[in-house]
Design a protein around this motif. Structure first.
Motif, PDB file in Angstrom:
ATOM      1  N   TRP A  86     -30.753 -27.784   3.795  1.00 30.88           N
ATOM      2  CA  TRP A  86     -30.326 -28.942   2.626  1.00 30.88           C
ATOM      3  C   TRP A  86     -29.963 -27.933   1.299  1.00 30.88           C
ATOM      4  O   TRP A  86     -28.809 -28.657   0.764  1.00 30.88           O
ATOM      5  N   ALA A  87     -30.523 -27.046   0.976  1.00 25.44           N
ATOM      6  CA  ALA A  87     -30.134 -26.377  -0.171  1.00 25.44           C
ATOM      7  C   ALA A  87     -28.819 -25.853  -0.420  1.00 25.44           C
ATOM      8  O   ALA A  87     -27.915 -26.237  -0.970  1.00 25.44           O
ATOM      9  N   LEU A  88     -28.183 -25.329   0.872  1.00 27.77           N
ATOM     10  CA  LEU A  88     -26.833 -25.074   1.024  1.00 27.77           C
ATOM     11  C   LEU A  88     -26.001 -26.016   1.034  1.00 27.77           C
ATOM     12  O   LEU A  88     -24.678 -25.933   0.354  1.00 27.77           O
ATOM     13  N   CYS A  89     -26.118 -27.087   1.655  1.00 28.72           N
ATOM     14  CA  CYS A  89     -25.497 -28.186   1.672  1.00 28.72           C
ATOM     15  C   CYS A  89     -25.376 -29.143   0.463  1.00 28.72           C
ATOM     16  O   CYS A  89     -24.186 -29.205  -0.038  1.00 28.72           O
ATOM     17  N   TYR A  90     -26.462 -28.973  -0.314  1.00 30.53           N
ATOM     18  CA  TYR A  90     -26.540 -29.437  -1.675  1.00 30.53           C
ATOM     19  C   TYR A  90     -25.528 -28.683  -2.572  1.00 30.53           C
ATOM     20  O   TYR A  90     -24.800 -29.122  -3.603  1.00 30.53           O
ATOM     21  N   PHE A  91     -25.782 -27.340  -2.614  1.00 32.83           N
ATOM     22  CA  PHE A  91     -24.985 -26.471  -3.320  1.00 32.83           C
ATOM     23  C   PHE A  91     -23.722 -26.570  -3.114  1.00 32.83           C
ATOM     24  O   PHE A  91     -22.992 -26.837  -4.213  1.00 32.83           O
ATOM     25  N   LEU A  92     -23.138 -26.711  -2.069  1.00 34.06           N
ATOM     26  CA  LEU A  92     -21.644 -26.632  -1.782  1.00 34.06           C
ATOM     27  C   LEU A  92     -21.140 -28.394  -2.178  1.00 34.06           C
ATOM     28  O   LEU A  92     -19.920 -28.358  -2.468  1.00 34.06           O
ATOM     29  N   ASP A  93     -21.962 -29.017  -1.605  1.00 32.25           N
ATOM     30  CA  ASP A  93     -21.551 -30.543  -1.831  1.00 32.25           C
ATOM     31  C   ASP A  93     -21.632 -30.921  -3.344  1.00 32.25           C
ATOM     32  O   ASP A  93     -20.552 -31.654  -3.917  1.00 32.25           O
ATOM     33  N   GLN A  94     -22.321 -30.459  -4.003  1.00 35.78           N
ATOM     34  CA  GLN A  94     -22.583 -30.811  -5.465  1.00 35.78           C
ATOM     35  C   GLN A  94     -22.048 -29.899  -6.632  1.00 35.78           C
ATOM     36  O   GLN A  94     -21.431 -30.177  -7.602  1.00 35.78           O
ATOM     37  N   HIS A  95     -21.345 -28.719  -6.183  1.00 33.36           N
ATOM     38  CA  HIS A  95     -20.771 -27.747  -7.194  1.00 33.36           C
ATOM     39  C   HIS A  95     -19.470 -28.286  -7.583  1.00 33.36           C
ATOM     40  O   HIS A  95     -18.618 -28.606  -6.719  1.00 33.36           O
ATOM     41  N   PRO A  96     -19.339 -28.199  -8.799  1.00 30.93           N
ATOM     42  CA  PRO A  96     -17.852 -28.931  -9.200  1.00 30.93           C
ATOM     43  C   PRO A  96     -16.859 -28.196  -8.663  1.00 30.93           C
ATOM     44  O   PRO A  96     -15.634 -28.869  -8.522  1.00 30.93           O
ATOM     45  N   ARG A  97     -16.848 -26.986  -8.352  1.00 31.47           N
ATOM     46  CA  ARG A  97     -15.696 -26.373  -7.748  1.00 31.47           C
ATOM     47  C   ARG A  97     -15.463 -26.256  -6.214  1.00 31.47           C
ATOM     48  O   ARG A  97     -14.417 -26.042  -5.933  1.00 31.47           O
ATOM     49  N   THR A  98     -16.560 -26.750  -5.700  1.00 31.68           N
ATOM     50  CA  THR A  98     -16.504 -26.773  -4.080  1.00 31.68           C
ATOM     51  C   THR A  98     -16.614 -28.074  -3.355  1.00 31.68           C
ATOM     52  O   THR A  98     -16.640 -28.335  -2.288  1.00 31.68           O
TER      53      THR A  98
END
Length: 184
Positions: A86-98
């Motif tokens: 979940w954390a990795l998907c959240y990180f990549l999904d919500q990061h403005p650059r990614t």
């Protein structure tokens, strides 16, 4: 564990996306918002992914992005792999650059398509993303605002003694580059 016979994307992605969409809330106008960051443990009773990651970090078991991506299906008999996914998907999904690039991954449903696409989309900035991931999981807390937290980088400037570098630091954001490149 979610099993879709015709869908063979990596298990971290399948489970992480299921977890990502599982965190949702209804807005006052009746519309549903998905991909939410839980504001508190009470607001999402039973979710517990943030608490699990905090416990893993405290126990010295922080995972790199590569370690999360390498999780095997048999490891998902425990709760922690769901939290990391979940954390990795959240990180990549919500990061403005990614976020825009990450959302493209859903179109590549087989392992044969998914892995090269993942490398193409993120390989060039793998080291920077790994650094940001490490900082993200260390700082992760309920109500975390990734858009305010994401690292910002400006063009590097080589200052001289005669030319000071001026930089504006925004108080409501996390790590920010001054733009100055200094030599030891």
């Amino acid at each position: 564990m979610t099993l879709l016979p015709e869908h063979v994307s990596p298990v971290w992605y399948l489970e992480g996306m299921a977890e990502l969409f599982g965190v949702h809330r209804q807005q006052p106008d009746g519309k549903w918002e998905f991909r939410c960051m839980p504001e508190s443990p009470q607001a999402y009773a039973g979710f517990g992914r943030i608490t699990l990651i905090q416990q893993e970090i405290a126990a010295g078991r922080r995972k790199t992005m590569a370690e999360v991506a390498a999780l095997r299906p048999d490891e998902f008999f425990q709760r922690e792999p769901y939290a990391w996914s979940w954390a990795l998907c959240y990180f990549l999904d919500q990061h403005p650059r990614t976020s825009q690039r990450f959302r493209e991954l859903g179109q590549h449903r087989t392992q044969r398509e998914f892995t090269p696409t993942l490398q193409r989309l993120f390989g060039a900035e793998q080291d920077l993303l790994e650094t940001e991931w490490r900082l993200f999981v260390e700082d992760l807390a309920y109500g975390f605002d990734l858009s305010q937290w994401a690292l910002t980088r400006g063009p590097a400037v080589q200052p001289t003694v005669a030319e000071p570098v001026r930089s504006t630091i925004e108080a409501d954001r996390a790590w920010q580059s001054s733009g100055a490149r200094l030599e030891a």
